[in-house]
Design a protein around this motif. Sequence first.
Motif, PDB file in Angstrom:
ATOM      1  N   ASN A  14      13.413 -22.938  82.650  1.00  0.00           N
ATOM      2  CA  ASN A  14      13.878 -23.046  81.257  1.00  0.00           C
ATOM      3  C   ASN A  14      15.111 -23.918  81.070  1.00  0.00           C
ATOM      4  O   ASN A  14      15.473 -24.250  79.967  1.00  0.00           O
ATOM      5  CB  ASN A  14      14.149 -21.643  80.685  1.00  0.00           C
ATOM      6  N   GLU A  26      10.174 -19.682  85.081  1.00  0.00           N
ATOM      7  CA  GLU A  26       9.610 -19.073  83.870  1.00  0.00           C
ATOM      8  C   GLU A  26       8.109 -18.839  84.032  1.00  0.00           C
ATOM      9  O   GLU A  26       7.561 -17.824  83.685  1.00  0.00           O
ATOM     10  CB  GLU A  26       9.879 -20.032  82.690  1.00  0.00           C
ATOM     11  N   ARG A  27       7.452 -19.835  84.632  1.00  0.00           N
ATOM     12  CA  ARG A  27       5.972 -19.803  84.661  1.00  0.00           C
ATOM     13  C   ARG A  27       5.499 -20.679  85.811  1.00  0.00           C
ATOM     14  O   ARG A  27       6.161 -21.643  86.186  1.00  0.00           O
ATOM     15  CB  ARG A  27       5.488 -20.362  83.311  1.00  0.00           C
ATOM     16  N   VAL A  28       4.338 -20.323  86.392  1.00  0.00           N
ATOM     17  CA  VAL A  28       3.715 -21.142  87.458  1.00  0.00           C
ATOM     18  C   VAL A  28       2.261 -21.333  87.092  1.00  0.00           C
ATOM     19  O   VAL A  28       1.608 -20.406  86.600  1.00  0.00           O
ATOM     20  CB  VAL A  28       3.800 -20.423  88.831  1.00  0.00           C
ATOM     21  N   LEU A  29       1.759 -22.557  87.247  1.00  0.00           N
ATOM     22  CA  LEU A  29       0.311 -22.721  87.149  1.00  0.00           C
ATOM     23  C   LEU A  29      -0.135 -23.697  88.227  1.00  0.00           C
ATOM     24  O   LEU A  29       0.670 -24.418  88.808  1.00  0.00           O
ATOM     25  CB  LEU A  29      -0.123 -23.136  85.747  1.00  0.00           C
ATOM     26  N   ASP A 281       0.003 -30.278  82.546  1.00  0.00           N
ATOM     27  CA  ASP A 281      -0.435 -30.135  83.953  1.00  0.00           C
ATOM     28  C   ASP A 281      -0.446 -31.506  84.636  1.00  0.00           C
ATOM     29  O   ASP A 281       0.192 -32.454  84.152  1.00  0.00           O
ATOM     30  CB  ASP A 281      -1.798 -29.433  84.017  1.00  0.00           C
TER      31      ASP A 281
END
Length: 302
Positions: A14, A26-29, A281
Amino acid sequence: MTLNPAIDRLIFVNEALQKGKTNRIERVLYDIGGKGIHGSYTMGKLGVENQALGFVGLTNQPQLYELLRTKSIQHDFIELPNVATRECYVVREAGLQGSTMFTEKGFQVDVQSKIALQNKVAAKVKAHDMVLIAGSLPENYSLAQLSSLIQLLKSKNCYVACDLSGEALKTAVSLGVDFIKPNFHELTELVGAEEDIQTSLKKLHEKVPCIVASRGKEGSYCIYQEKVYHVQAPEVVEKNDTGAGDCFVGAFLAQLSQKKSMIDCLKLATGCAASKVQQEDCSSFNVAKANELAEKVVINKL
Ligand code: TA6
């Protein structure tokens, strides 16, 4: 052909990264990784049937194969026992453009698997097929082995496109492949620092029929059949620039394989890359958006 594929792990934070501080994720993809695999995805999305070849590690094969399935990528990899396909970490900092990438080295390939790849390619590839070899090489995949792979493809009368760098790119040039995409630094490494990019391109064009040299925001230059083009991409809001070059290459080759004009190849490839950077992505792009953006690409024949 992706000799050293990857699973891309995208890490969203962030705030801007700071040393000496806990940078909270914050997030993983996860996304498909590896330049050749990105090329396969792009070609398939543009309706050009293809198959992703190369090596994959068996220990995390289910994760990579699931990503390939979700992206409808046909593949026929040589599966390496007891090793994992590497991960590349792509860090996105909220509010900042661009990304920071960390790439693992990847697996070592055993001799039998190298031979198996040569045999698979020899059996599978036909005259006039287009083959893209893209991305880094496994640590123990030598330039001599790359040479014999390229020479095999040339002996089959294939169109050989290479998105390679460093010594691998120099090897591809020395073998007279059909397409390369050096960045500006690689271009000067290959032909020495000329007074202008056109002179460099013309020197390299004596060996390679089609060259696209990217120069970031300044756009890209292409030389083909002795004509030099300057390509200026439309301005877009950038979410993640990772994979834009791969998307360009996949789209360019897809169009070329369908015998489109050089102007059309450059326009749609640039439009696809511009659409890619609008996605968070490493591989996605929107075909309709890419066609819209292609109309805003400015190409000058120099
Ligand atoms: O160009 C983007 C990308 O393909 C990433 O998805 C990541 O997999 C990396 O490049 C791999 O690059 P390399 O040169 O190590 O093959």
